[in-house]
Motif scaffolding. Structure first.
Motif, PDB file in Angstrom:
ATOM      1  N   ASP A   1      32.985   0.176   8.342  1.00 22.68           N
ATOM      2  CA  ASP A   1      33.499  -0.172   9.671  1.00 22.68           C
ATOM      3  C   ASP A   1      32.415  -0.871  10.492  1.00 22.68           C
ATOM      4  OD1 ASP A   1      34.670  -0.342  12.142  1.00 22.68           O
ATOM      5  OD2 ASP A   1      35.347   1.742  12.220  1.00 22.68           O
ATOM      6  N   PRO A   2      32.642  -2.128  10.894  1.00 23.73           N
ATOM      7  CA  PRO A   2      31.643  -2.829  11.709  1.00 23.73           C
ATOM      8  C   PRO A   2      31.428  -2.208  13.082  1.00 23.73           C
ATOM      9  CG  PRO A   2      33.198  -4.363  10.725  1.00 23.73           C
ATOM     10  CD  PRO A   2      33.751  -2.989  10.510  1.00 23.73           C
ATOM     11  N   GLY A   3      32.398  -1.417  13.568  1.00 22.83           N
ATOM     12  CA  GLY A   3      32.236  -0.774  14.867  1.00 22.83           C
ATOM     13  C   GLY A   3      33.442  -0.968  15.756  1.00 22.83           C
ATOM     14  N   PRO A   4      33.369  -0.458  16.993  1.00 27.27           N
ATOM     15  CA  PRO A   4      34.486  -0.606  17.933  1.00 27.27           C
ATOM     16  C   PRO A   4      34.801  -2.086  18.192  1.00 27.27           C
ATOM     17  CG  PRO A   4      32.865   0.973  18.743  1.00 27.27           C
ATOM     18  CD  PRO A   4      32.248   0.310  17.563  1.00 27.27           C
ATOM     19  N   HIS A   5      36.048  -2.362  18.508  1.00 30.97           N
ATOM     20  CA  HIS A   5      36.509  -3.712  18.849  1.00 30.97           C
ATOM     21  C   HIS A   5      36.442  -4.665  17.656  1.00 30.97           C
ATOM     22  CE1 HIS A   5      36.712  -2.599  23.100  1.00 30.97           C
ATOM     23  NE2 HIS A   5      35.576  -1.968  22.900  1.00 30.97           N
ATOM     24  N   THR A   6      36.521  -4.111  16.457  1.00 32.14           N
ATOM     25  CA  THR A   6      36.573  -4.958  15.263  1.00 32.14           C
ATOM     26  C   THR A   6      37.897  -5.712  15.209  1.00 32.14           C
ATOM     27  OG1 THR A   6      35.095  -3.557  13.977  1.00 32.14           O
ATOM     28  CG2 THR A   6      36.622  -4.927  12.742  1.00 32.14           C
ATOM     29  N   MET A   7      37.845  -6.982  14.922  1.00 31.51           N
ATOM     30  CA  MET A   7      39.057  -7.796  14.748  1.00 31.51           C
ATOM     31  C   MET A   7      39.528  -7.679  13.304  1.00 31.51           C
ATOM     32  SD  MET A   7      37.752 -11.055  16.993  1.00 31.51           S
ATOM     33  CE  MET A   7      36.039 -10.744  16.554  1.00 31.51           C
ATOM     34  N   THR A   8      40.806  -7.437  13.114  1.00 33.01           N
ATOM     35  CA  THR A   8      41.340  -7.187  11.779  1.00 33.01           C
ATOM     36  C   THR A   8      42.525  -8.099  11.479  1.00 33.01           C
ATOM     37  OG1 THR A   8      42.958  -5.503  12.423  1.00 33.01           O
ATOM     38  CG2 THR A   8      40.684  -4.755  12.086  1.00 33.01           C
ATOM     39  N   THR A   9      42.916  -8.117  10.219  1.00 34.13           N
ATOM     40  CA  THR A   9      44.057  -8.934   9.786  1.00 34.13           C
ATOM     41  C   THR A   9      45.395  -8.296  10.133  1.00 34.13           C
ATOM     42  OG1 THR A   9      43.940  -7.875   7.619  1.00 34.13           O
ATOM     43  CG2 THR A   9      42.748  -9.947   7.882  1.00 34.13           C
ATOM     44  N   THR A  10      45.403  -6.995  10.434  1.00 35.49           N
ATOM     45  CA  THR A  10      46.662  -6.290  10.698  1.00 35.49           C
ATOM     46  C   THR A  10      46.990  -6.203  12.182  1.00 35.49           C
ATOM     47  OG1 THR A  10      45.473  -4.175  10.652  1.00 35.49           O
ATOM     48  CG2 THR A  10      46.472  -4.929   8.598  1.00 35.49           C
TER      49      THR A  10
ATOM     50  N   ASP B   1      41.855  -9.935  22.713  1.00 32.59           N
ATOM     51  CA  ASP B   1      41.317  -9.024  23.725  1.00 32.59           C
ATOM     52  C   ASP B   1      40.011  -8.393  23.248  1.00 32.59           C
ATOM     53  OD1 ASP B   1      41.790  -7.537  26.332  1.00 32.59           O
ATOM     54  OD2 ASP B   1      41.604  -5.845  24.942  1.00 32.59           O
ATOM     55  N   ARG B   2      39.954  -8.050  21.966  1.00 32.11           N
ATOM     56  CA  ARG B   2      38.723  -7.510  21.390  1.00 32.11           C
ATOM     57  C   ARG B   2      37.616  -8.572  21.388  1.00 32.11           C
ATOM     58  NH1 ARG B   2      39.428  -2.960  17.440  1.00 32.11           N
ATOM     59  NH2 ARG B   2      41.257  -1.846  18.226  1.00 32.11           N
ATOM     60  N   LEU B   3      37.987  -9.789  21.066  1.00 29.99           N
ATOM     61  CA  LEU B   3      37.011 -10.879  21.088  1.00 29.99           C
ATOM     62  C   LEU B   3      36.428 -11.053  22.492  1.00 29.99           C
ATOM     63  CD1 LEU B   3      35.631 -13.439  19.878  1.00 29.99           C
ATOM     64  CD2 LEU B   3      37.712 -14.696  20.492  1.00 29.99           C
ATOM     65  N   ARG B   4      37.270 -11.010  23.506  1.00 30.85           N
ATOM     66  CA  ARG B   4      36.793 -11.218  24.879  1.00 30.85           C
ATOM     67  C   ARG B   4      35.911 -10.066  25.337  1.00 30.85           C
ATOM     68  NH1 ARG B   4      42.882 -13.048  26.107  1.00 30.85           N
ATOM     69  NH2 ARG B   4      42.701 -15.184  25.280  1.00 30.85           N
ATOM     70  N   TRP B   5      36.211  -8.854  24.883  1.00 32.16           N
ATOM     71  CA  TRP B   5      35.318  -7.741  25.206  1.00 32.16           C
ATOM     72  C   TRP B   5      33.934  -7.987  24.614  1.00 32.16           C
ATOM     73  CZ3 TRP B   5      32.226  -4.385  22.538  1.00 32.16           C
ATOM     74  CH2 TRP B   5      31.699  -3.300  23.255  1.00 32.16           C
ATOM     75  N   VAL B   6      33.888  -8.405  23.359  1.00 30.50           N
ATOM     76  CA  VAL B   6      32.609  -8.666  22.690  1.00 30.50           C
ATOM     77  C   VAL B   6      31.861  -9.798  23.392  1.00 30.50           C
ATOM     78  CG1 VAL B   6      31.549  -9.470  20.545  1.00 30.50           C
ATOM     79  CG2 VAL B   6      33.396  -7.784  20.467  1.00 30.50           C
ATOM     80  N   MET B   7      32.567 -10.868  23.760  1.00 32.94           N
ATOM     81  CA  MET B   7      31.915 -12.027  24.372  1.00 32.94           C
ATOM     82  C   MET B   7      31.394 -11.738  25.781  1.00 32.94           C
ATOM     83  SD  MET B   7      33.878 -15.496  23.113  1.00 32.94           S
ATOM     84  CE  MET B   7      35.476 -15.095  23.814  1.00 32.94           C
ATOM     85  N   SER B   8      31.869 -10.655  26.399  1.00 35.31           N
ATOM     86  CA  SER B   8      31.423 -10.328  27.760  1.00 35.31           C
ATOM     87  C   SER B   8      30.176  -9.451  27.787  1.00 35.31           C
ATOM     88  CB  SER B   8      32.554  -9.608  28.513  1.00 35.31           C
ATOM     89  OG  SER B   8      32.773  -8.309  27.974  1.00 35.31           O
TER      90      SER B   8
END
Length: 426
Positions: free
Chosen positions: A264-273, A281-288
């Motif tokens: 597991d890479p960690g919280p807010h991981t982007m997945t295929t499912t 939304d997960r991407l934007r959390w990471v980018m902030s």
């Protein structure tokens, strides 16, 4: 005159006086001197008082030292006057919070500030101060004074490139067309840009361990780019220090590997499912999480990078925000370069991962192979992790490159038309 004798005294009776003499005086032989009077004795209370004076002096001295300390302590003493410049310009680095309101983002940055901090003075003077635990305290343990050729990166965040999002401030393309991969990239001197053999290295896993991050920033040449995971504490400060030392930085995006969730890479991981909106939304959390990064690089992600339907919305958002894309070279099935080129954003893929095997001989062997590829093609790129052995071997190897006619360049240079470019800039 009549004398009257008693046992102890003799009285002389004259016409007018009565004299009382001790009988012993009359009994002494003539010519014998009289005994002298005993010396006068001080009153007992006065003697006690005089004896107490030294004790009082000692006790008073001890009380003074206890309350106020010993000003000399047996050492030479000197007084130095320390002054700080007033009305000195101050950059936004380290002095402003990353998050701005939308109104603030639209306003031009003030040309000058009238406050000066220790951090700003260090930066303006080109002095690197490294403090215990990453804390900005006066108990500094290492002071690095770099040479006069230190490359200074543009201040971050640049307000033109910031907008407010649900999770915090996000990168954007400026109204004037400015993009993060152009503004925040490390400049390349002409001698390096024109060198016949160039190598770029991206070291990831930064920001998770404060000591490992500090060690990498201090030891690695500024030409080596650094990628920060979104989970570390005090990321803003760590990124600012890396950039102050000349390192351009990237943001690692946690992506689904093939063995997720066991790996597991960690919280807010982007997945295929997950749905598109959930992943975005997960991407934007990471980018902030911090500002000043040139682009993004995958963190794990074998499965997501091989799924074009799940990957495309993510890379579209990255491209629209003015960021470049880096594939760390860990997955042979990755489609990152192909997908990124469709969105006309710069992208580059690493030729190899240097430290898959954490052994001195294995890392040295990969570095030699990287060098051979660079000589054969004129350029090559690799990635590595911020592990102590990796940092030590890369640092040792990098010191020998100049003698062999090889130049280190930042990763952004590889994607700017001088290397493995798979996209193009509009």
């Amino acid at each position: 005159m009549k004398l009257i004798r008693t046992d102890s005294h003799v009285f002389s009776l004259g016409p007018r006086t009565l004299v009382d003499l001790p009988a012993s005086d009359l009994q002494k032989p003539l010519g014998t001197p009289r005994a002298s009077k005993p010396a006068r004795q001080w009153p007992r209370q006065l003697s006690y008082g005089l004896a107490a004076i030294p004790a009082l002096l000692i006790a008073g001295s001890g009380l003074y030292v206890a309350l106020f300390g010993n000003p000399d302590a047996g050492r030479p003493k000197a007084v130095a006057v320390i002054t700080t410049p007033s009305a000195a310009p101050i950059s936004p680095q380290g002095q402003q919070a990353f998050n701005f309101s939308a109104q603030d983002a639209a306003q031009p940055a003030p040309a000058e500030r009238t406050e000066t901090t220790a951090g700003q003075m260090e930066q303006d003077a080109g002095v690197r101060v490294m403090r215990p635990g990453g804390a900005d305290t006066p108990n500094s343990v290492i002071i690095r004074v770099p040479d006069a050729n230190l490359v200074k990166l543009a201040a971050a965040p640049d307000r033109r490139l910031i907008e407010r999002g649900r999770h915090g401030s996000l990168p954007r393309v400026g109204e004037d067309g400015a993009r993060a991969f152009q503004i925040y990239a490390r400049p390349v001197p002409a001698a390096s840009a024109q060198a016949p053999v160039k190598i770029a290295i991206l070291v990831g896993g930064m920001g998770i361990s404060a000591s490992a991050t500090q060690d990498a920033v201090a030891k690695l040449p500024g030409e080596i780019s650094l990628a920060f995971a979104p989970y570390g504490g005090d990321l803003e400060r760590s990124v600012q220090r890396a950039r102050a030392d000349g390192h351009e930085v990237f943001l690692q995006l946690p992506m689904e590997p093939f063995d997720y969730p066991d790996n597991d890479p960690g919280p807010h991981t982007m997945t295929t499912t997950r749905g598109v909106e959930d992943n975005l939304d997960r991407l934007r959390w990471v980018m902030s999480r911090f500002a000043g990064y040139v682009g993004v690089v995958n963190f794990m992600g074998g499965r997501l990078m091989a799924d074009e339907a799940a990957l495309s919305p993510v890379l579209r958002e990255v491209a629209e925000r003015g960021l470049m894309v880096v594939d760390d070279g860990s997955s042979g099935r990755s489609m990152m370069g192909q997908v990124a080129s469709g969105f006309r954003t710069p992208a580059v893929r690493a030729d190899m991962v240097l430290d898959l095997v954490q052994r001195t001989d294995a890392i040295d062997r990969e570095l030699a192979r990287l060098e051979q590829q660079a000589k054969a093609r004129g350029f090559a790129m690799a990635t590595a992790s911020a592990l102590p052995l990796s940092i030590e071997r890369i640092n040792r190897w990098a010191r020998t490159l100049e003698a062999r006619g090889i130049k280190l360049v930042p990763v952004s240079h590889m994607a700017a038309g001088k290397g493995q470019i798979t996209g193009s800039v509009r």
